[in-house]
Scaffold this active site. Structure first.
Site, PDB file in Angstrom:
ATOM      1  N   ARG A 227      11.720  -6.240   4.807  1.00 11.99           N
ATOM      2  CA  ARG A 227      11.620  -4.825   5.146  1.00 11.99           C
ATOM      3  C   ARG A 227      12.156  -4.579   6.554  1.00 11.99           C
ATOM      4  O   ARG A 227      12.823  -3.575   6.805  1.00 11.99           O
ATOM      5  CB  ARG A 227      10.160  -4.364   5.051  1.00 11.99           C
ATOM      6  CG  ARG A 227       9.983  -2.875   5.296  1.00 11.99           C
ATOM      7  CD  ARG A 227       8.566  -2.421   5.070  1.00 11.99           C
ATOM      8  NE  ARG A 227       7.724  -2.722   6.200  1.00 11.99           N
ATOM      9  CZ  ARG A 227       6.399  -2.509   6.224  1.00 11.99           C
ATOM     10  NH1 ARG A 227       5.790  -2.031   5.163  1.00 11.99           N
ATOM     11  NH2 ARG A 227       5.697  -2.787   7.290  1.00 11.99           N
TER      12      ARG A 227
ATOM     13  N   ARG B  95       0.037  -8.983  13.795  1.00 10.63           N
ATOM     14  CA  ARG B  95      -0.631  -8.027  12.892  1.00 10.63           C
ATOM     15  C   ARG B  95      -1.548  -8.782  11.923  1.00 10.63           C
ATOM     16  O   ARG B  95      -2.649  -8.320  11.613  1.00 10.63           O
ATOM     17  CB  ARG B  95       0.399  -7.194  12.140  1.00 10.63           C
ATOM     18  CG  ARG B  95       0.952  -6.055  13.015  1.00 10.63           C
ATOM     19  CD  ARG B  95       2.332  -5.600  12.598  1.00 10.63           C
ATOM     20  NE  ARG B  95       2.389  -4.984  11.295  1.00 10.63           N
ATOM     21  CZ  ARG B  95       3.495  -4.911  10.550  1.00 10.63           C
ATOM     22  NH1 ARG B  95       4.629  -5.420  10.988  1.00 10.63           N
ATOM     23  NH2 ARG B  95       3.457  -4.334   9.375  1.00 10.63           N
TER      24      ARG B  95
ATOM     25  N   LYS C  33       0.824  -1.211   0.000  1.00 12.48           N
ATOM     26  CA  LYS C  33       0.000   0.000   0.000  1.00 12.48           C
ATOM     27  C   LYS C  33       0.860   1.264   0.000  1.00 12.48           C
ATOM     28  O   LYS C  33       0.577   2.211  -0.718  1.00 12.48           O
ATOM     29  CB  LYS C  33      -0.947   0.021   1.217  1.00 12.48           C
ATOM     30  CG  LYS C  33      -1.880  -1.191   1.285  1.00 12.48           C
ATOM     31  CD  LYS C  33      -2.898  -1.076   2.412  1.00 12.48           C
ATOM     32  CE  LYS C  33      -2.300  -1.109   3.802  1.00 12.48           C
ATOM     33  NZ  LYS C  33      -1.721  -2.411   4.193  1.00 12.48           N
TER      34      LYS C  33
ATOM     35  N   ARG D  46      11.592  -0.659  11.812  1.00 16.40           N
ATOM     36  CA  ARG D  46      10.272  -0.616  12.443  1.00 16.40           C
ATOM     37  C   ARG D  46      10.188  -1.680  13.519  1.00 16.40           C
ATOM     38  O   ARG D  46      10.431  -2.857  13.260  1.00 16.40           O
ATOM     39  CB  ARG D  46       9.175  -0.835  11.390  1.00 16.40           C
ATOM     40  CG  ARG D  46       8.669   0.468  10.806  1.00 16.40           C
ATOM     41  CD  ARG D  46       7.626   0.244   9.754  1.00 16.40           C
ATOM     42  NE  ARG D  46       6.426  -0.439  10.241  1.00 16.40           N
ATOM     43  CZ  ARG D  46       5.289  -0.490   9.560  1.00 16.40           C
ATOM     44  NH1 ARG D  46       5.213   0.105   8.380  1.00 16.40           N
ATOM     45  NH2 ARG D  46       4.250  -1.133  10.039  1.00 16.40           N
TER      46      ARG D  46
ATOM     47  N   ARG E 158      -9.663   0.424   9.220  1.00 17.95           N
ATOM     48  CA  ARG E 158      -9.127  -0.881   9.572  1.00 17.95           C
ATOM     49  C   ARG E 158     -10.097  -1.670  10.445  1.00 17.95           C
ATOM     50  O   ARG E 158      -9.797  -2.772  10.864  1.00 17.95           O
ATOM     51  CB  ARG E 158      -7.859  -0.657  10.378  1.00 17.95           C
ATOM     52  CG  ARG E 158      -6.602  -1.279   9.802  1.00 17.95           C
ATOM     53  CD  ARG E 158      -5.498  -0.921  10.787  1.00 17.95           C
ATOM     54  NE  ARG E 158      -4.255  -1.530  10.505  1.00 17.95           N
ATOM     55  CZ  ARG E 158      -3.307  -1.007   9.733  1.00 17.95           C
ATOM     56  NH1 ARG E 158      -3.529   0.108   9.071  1.00 17.95           N
ATOM     57  NH2 ARG E 158      -2.161  -1.620   9.615  1.00 17.95           N
TER      58      ARG E 158
HETATM   59  P1  ADP Z   1       0.997  -2.278   8.095  1.00 19.60           P
HETATM   60  O1  ADP Z   1      -0.069  -2.086   7.074  1.00 19.60           O
HETATM   61  O2  ADP Z   1       2.305  -2.672   7.505  1.00 19.60           O
HETATM   62  O3  ADP Z   1       0.612  -3.125   9.280  1.00 19.60           O
HETATM   63  P2  ADP Z   1       0.762   0.495   9.056  1.00 19.60           P
HETATM   64  O4  ADP Z   1       1.928   1.389   8.924  1.00 19.60           O
HETATM   65  O5  ADP Z   1      -0.450   0.790   8.260  1.00 19.60           O
HETATM   66  O6  ADP Z   1       1.363  -0.911   8.768  1.00 19.60           O
HETATM   67  O7  ADP Z   1       0.315   0.421  10.596  1.00 19.60           O
HETATM   68  C1  ADP Z   1       1.218   0.126  11.633  1.00 19.60           C
HETATM   69  C2  ADP Z   1       0.468   0.009  12.969  1.00 19.60           C
HETATM   70  O8  ADP Z   1      -0.166   1.254  13.293  1.00 19.60           O
HETATM   71  C3  ADP Z   1      -0.664  -1.003  13.020  1.00 19.60           C
HETATM   72  O9  ADP Z   1      -0.216  -2.312  13.296  1.00 19.60           O
HETATM   73  C4  ADP Z   1      -1.546  -0.422  14.143  1.00 19.60           C
HETATM   74  O10 ADP Z   1      -0.997  -0.704  15.411  1.00 19.60           O
HETATM   75  C5  ADP Z   1      -1.419   1.061  13.934  1.00 19.60           C
HETATM   76  N1  ADP Z   1      -2.497   1.572  13.048  1.00 19.60           N
HETATM   77  C6  ADP Z   1      -2.332   2.098  11.804  1.00 19.60           C
HETATM   78  N2  ADP Z   1      -3.510   2.467  11.275  1.00 19.60           N
HETATM   79  C7  ADP Z   1      -4.454   2.160  12.190  1.00 19.60           C
HETATM   80  C8  ADP Z   1      -5.867   2.275  12.244  1.00 19.60           C
HETATM   81  N3  ADP Z   1      -6.561   2.793  11.216  1.00 19.60           N
HETATM   82  N4  ADP Z   1      -6.512   1.841  13.358  1.00 19.60           N
HETATM   83  C9  ADP Z   1      -5.845   1.328  14.397  1.00 19.60           C
HETATM   84  N5  ADP Z   1      -4.512   1.176  14.421  1.00 19.60           N
HETATM   85  C10 ADP Z   1      -3.810   1.585  13.340  1.00 19.60           C
END
Ligand code: ADP
Length: 200
Positions: free
Chosen positions: A136, A153, A22, A142, A97
């Site tokens: 990654r 996750r 994404k 990270r 999400r």
């Molecule tokens: P990825 O898609 O690789 O898991 P993101 O960078 O989108 O990574 O998100 C990293 C973390 O940030 C998630 O695992 C969560 O803890 C938090 N997070 C991101 N977006 C949301 C959301 N919309 N609602 C709740 N937690 C979120």
């Protein structure tokens, strides 16, 4: 605040599990369509880096691979949009999400006198996702790109985020996009769908 009566906006949700690509595709999409980029993950990491109150509240949850509260997510999104009142549209990455966040998005777009044009879901087999994220993790620094947290996750994704796909499917707004192949190939698939949705 939050008014956009000049021109119709183009609003897109880019959806998919962790590691689906994404972030990579988002960079290309915002450039092509001149959209405001709202990546809740990036914004949360910035808050953590700056050690703001909000960042401190989110940090432990993110490091466990769990989802942070809707309240925090709502606050960072509203703040971002308030700073950029004149936009051609918004690309959402990592939001919504949860089904509750899909409702939040609807309310938000309504306030902007706009609507969602499409929800594109990048589909990638889980073994490929795990490989990409472990790779990654070697360079991203990270804290959540370790195998144990990645698996958590995925679990959160299945339990809370997969139902969001179903929600949009029922509204006839869900489009699956094959998320394997070259970055260019995937970009072509995405833009073909966006151009179709924007013409409607
Ligand atoms: P990825 O898609 O690789 O898991 P993101 O960078 O989108 O990574 O998100 C990293 C973390 O940030 C998630 O695992 C969560 O803890 C938090 N997070 C991101 N977006 C949301 C959301 N919309 N609602 C709740 N937690 C979120």
């Amino acid at each position: 605040m939050l008014s956009n009566t000049m021109k119709a906006m183009l609003n897109i949700v880019l959806f998919g599990p962790p590691g689906a690509g994404k972030g990579t595709q988002s960079q290309k999409l915002i450039e092509r369509y001149r959209l405001l980029y709202i990546s809740t993950g990036d914004m949360l990491r910035e808050e953590i880096k700056a050690q703001t109150e909000l960042g401190k509240q989110a940090q432990a949850t993110i490091e466990r691979g769990e989802l942070v509260s809707d309240d925090l997510i709502g606050r960072i999104i509203e703040a971002k949009i308030a700073r950029e009142p004149e936009v051609a549209g918004i690309l959402f990455d990592g939001f919504p999400r949860k089904v509750s966040q899909a409702h939040m998005l609807e309310a938000l777009l309504e306030k902007l006198n706009s609507r969602l044009h499409c929800m594109l879901s990048l589909e990638v087999p889980q073994d490929v996702l795990l490989q990409r994220l472990l790779e990654r993790g070697k360079v991203s620094g990270r804290a959540d790109d370790t195998e144990e947290v990645i698996l958590n996750r995925f679990k959160e994704y299945e339990a809370k985020t997969a139902p969001v796909a179903e929600y949009y499917r029922q509204k006839g707004m869900y489009t699956a996009i094959k998320g394997t192949g070259t970055v260019e190939e995937i970009f072509e698939r995405l833009t073909a769908e966006i151009d179709k949705a924007a013409a409607k």
